[in-house]
Design an enzyme around this catalytic site. Structure first.
Site, short mmCIF file in Angstrom:
data_model
loop_
_atom_site.label_atom_id
_atom_site.label_comp_id
_atom_site.label_asym_id
_atom_site.label_seq_id
_atom_site.Cartn_x
_atom_site.Cartn_y
_atom_site.Cartn_z
CE1 TYR A 130 4.34 -0.11 4.89
CE2 TYR A 130 6.17 1.01 5.97
CZ TYR A 130 4.82 0.80 5.83
OH TYR A 130 3.94 1.50 6.62
CB SER A 182 5.49 5.00 6.58
OG SER A 182 6.45 4.49 7.47
#
Ligand code: NAP
Length: 249
Positions: A166, A153
């Site tokens: 995350y 990401s």
């Protein structure tokens, strides 16, 4: 690598496992791999959703898939070993493994980050990925050529406030990819990561509830990079962080 055109049926007779194959990008990737001839192994936590993707692939006339129910919150290594044993028994090898499933957790400053959520995100995004990699590596080594893809990401490359567990888990994912790529340098297994970029999915909508999804690429639009990373005849990339956006036409 812009304008990559996947050759017709280039995944015929390939066995590819996709984690988090019940929704979003993973579901789309599984269907795409099957459409190019792969036998896909769908891994997910929700049996009903697994059956729906299975039925969709079968209904489209693609090679019969398989599915393995597993909740990646599960911390027992034996569960992951069993996944590899089932694949060994049914297929004897793996040509591709797309680590796609992830838990977003919640957005919060680290000072106030809920501890249970932190541990869960690390389990699903990092520990489960390690366990699945560890037990599936012997299967990938049995293929003539194989590809392992980790999903990263933007916040796994540049930390951003409130993205907490995350973001940290995606840095760990990039690290795992690099360590493994170095270890497998002299083998026929290619290891890379992919950053899909902002994409129209449930996870993205949860992270950005005020955003209009129509402004984002669909899961289908980002598939060229996912196909390219499984094109074992052409793939030379190893230890690289790939951006799906670079493949958008
Ligand atoms: P998504 O639509 O929420 O799908 C996530 C998938 O992971 C679902 O199949 C989900 O299962 C599965 N999953 C979640 N927790 C699991 C668990 N404990 N055990 C087993 N499966 C589990 O997300 P997405 O947007 O497609 O994301 C796919 C990947 O791309 C993720 O690694 C994400 O971090 C990454 N990514 C996405 C974006 C974006 O904008 N969408 C941007 C950057 C990176 P259920 O169907 O049961 O929920």
């Amino acid at each position: 690598m812009k304008n990559y055109q996947a050759p017709n049926q280039f995944l015929a007779n390939k066995i590819i496992m996709v984690t988090g194959a019940t929704d979003g990008i993973g579901k789309q990737a599984a269907i795409h791999y099957a459409s190019y001839g792969a036998t896909v192994i769908l891994l997910g936590r929700n049996t009903r959703k697994l059956e729906m993707v299975y039925d969709e692939i079968e209904g489209l006339g693609y090679p019969q898939p398989a599915f393995i129910p597993l909740n990646l919150q599960n911390t027992a290594p034996e569960q992951y070993q069993q996944v590899a044993e089932v694949i060994e028994k049914e297929f004897g090898r793996l040509d591709g493994l797309l680590h796609n499933a992830s838990d977003l957790g919640l957005l919060s400053p680290i000072e106030h980050f809920d501890e249970e959520t932190w541990f869960r995100v690390m389990q699903v995004n990092v520990n489960a990925t390690y366990l699945l990699s560890k037990y599936c590596l012997p299967l990938l080594k049995k293929a003539d050529k194989a590809s392992m893809v980790f999903t990263s990401s933007g916040v796994g490359q540049q930390g951003r406030a409130y993205w907490g567990a995350y973001s940290v888990s995606k840095f760990a994912t990039e690290g795992m990819m690099q360590v493994l790529a170095d270890e497998l340098e002299k083998t026929t297994i290619k290891v890379n990561s992919i950053n899909p970029g902002a994409t129209q999915t449930k996870m993205r909508a949860n992270a950005f509830p005020g955003e209009d999804p129509q402004t984002l690429p669909t899961t289908e639009a980002i598939m060229p990079a996912y196909l390219w990373l499984m094109d074992l005849e052409q793939l030379e990339s190893h230890g690289q962080a790939i951006n799906a956006r670079d493949f958008l036409s």
